[in-house]
Scaffold this motif. Sequence first.
Motif, short mmCIF file in Angstrom:
data_model
loop_
_atom_site.label_atom_id
_atom_site.label_comp_id
_atom_site.label_asym_id
_atom_site.label_seq_id
_atom_site.Cartn_x
_atom_site.Cartn_y
_atom_site.Cartn_z
N GLY A 1 34.77 55.04 25.20
CA GLY A 1 33.42 56.60 24.76
C GLY A 1 33.02 56.69 24.18
O GLY A 1 31.51 57.20 24.07
N ALA A 2 32.91 55.81 23.00
CA ALA A 2 32.03 55.15 21.50
C ALA A 2 30.94 54.70 22.38
O ALA A 2 29.96 54.99 21.54
N TYR A 3 31.15 53.58 22.70
CA TYR A 3 30.31 52.32 23.39
C TYR A 3 29.16 53.78 24.02
O TYR A 3 27.70 53.25 24.31
N ALA A 4 29.77 54.17 25.34
CA ALA A 4 28.77 54.98 26.08
C ALA A 4 27.87 56.40 24.92
O ALA A 4 27.01 56.56 25.49
N ALA B 1 33.19 62.92 26.37
CA ALA B 1 34.45 63.16 27.31
C ALA B 1 35.72 62.06 27.21
O ALA B 1 36.87 62.28 26.99
N LEU B 2 35.37 61.27 27.75
CA LEU B 2 36.33 60.15 27.55
C LEU B 2 36.63 59.47 25.84
O LEU B 2 38.01 59.75 25.14
N LEU B 3 36.19 60.42 24.68
CA LEU B 3 36.72 60.10 23.26
C LEU B 3 37.38 61.35 23.24
O LEU B 3 38.45 61.06 23.02
N ILE B 4 36.92 62.50 23.96
CA ILE B 4 37.50 63.22 23.36
C ILE B 4 39.53 63.51 23.63
O ILE B 4 40.09 63.25 23.06
N ALA B 5 39.13 62.21 25.12
CA ALA B 5 40.41 62.66 25.76
C ALA B 5 40.96 61.29 25.04
O ALA B 5 42.60 62.06 24.87
N MET C 1 49.32 59.17 28.69
CA MET C 1 48.76 57.77 28.59
C MET C 1 49.49 57.17 27.82
O MET C 1 49.83 57.20 27.09
N THR C 2 49.35 56.40 28.31
CA THR C 2 49.18 54.55 28.13
C THR C 2 48.43 54.32 26.55
O THR C 2 47.14 54.84 26.73
N PRO C 3 49.10 53.60 26.17
CA PRO C 3 48.38 52.70 24.48
C PRO C 3 47.16 52.73 25.43
O PRO C 3 45.48 52.35 24.35
N LEU C 4 46.88 51.80 26.32
CA LEU C 4 46.09 50.90 26.71
C LEU C 4 44.94 52.12 27.05
O LEU C 4 43.12 52.00 27.09
N THR C 5 44.75 52.98 27.60
CA THR C 5 44.65 53.79 29.04
C THR C 5 43.59 54.94 26.92
O THR C 5 42.18 55.02 27.14
N LEU C 6 44.41 54.83 26.17
CA LEU C 6 43.95 55.34 24.89
C LEU C 6 42.89 54.99 24.52
O LEU C 6 41.62 55.31 23.62
N PHE C 7 43.14 54.02 24.08
CA PHE C 7 42.16 52.71 23.60
C PHE C 7 41.60 52.16 24.23
O PHE C 7 39.70 52.05 23.63
N LEU C 8 41.15 51.75 26.07
CA LEU C 8 39.74 51.84 26.39
C LEU C 8 38.80 53.14 26.51
O LEU C 8 37.64 53.29 26.49
N ALA C 9 39.37 53.95 26.56
CA ALA C 9 38.76 56.02 26.78
C ALA C 9 37.81 55.90 25.18
O ALA C 9 37.63 56.03 24.95
#
Length: 129
Positions: A13-16, A121-125, A1-9
């Motif tokens: 995730g936190a927002y949702a 799910a996004l936060l966990i990922a 996973m790219t750093p950007l994917t991790l950041f956006l996830a």
Amino acid sequence: MTPLTLFLAKLIGAYALIMSAWMLVRRDVALQMIESVSREPVAIAFVGMMRLVIGLAIVIGHDIWSDTAAALVSLIGWITLISGFLTLFLPPQTVRDIFSRMAYEKRYPVFALISFALGGALLIAGFSA
């Protein structure tokens, strides 16, 4: 996973997760806010602008489909971009009609729980990679 994917996830995730928890705890305020915004063409346009800019930022910066988390982030970006575009260019009455057909008040817990599950799910990922 790219750093950007991790950041956006993590960000999405936190927002949702936070917003869905707020929706479940403060249902009365959330429904009142949604009703108020849906009656005001200027508010509808503002929401469309915010969706458009957020969607554009995600799609331009992260159009990655290589793994599940990346694809989910990209899909959210595209959905946000398209919904922002439609919110801006559809007549306000059409936007209100679409919202009305969604039966948001009736299905409110379902929308909140889907957002909660997606956020979790996004936060966990994001934090487990």
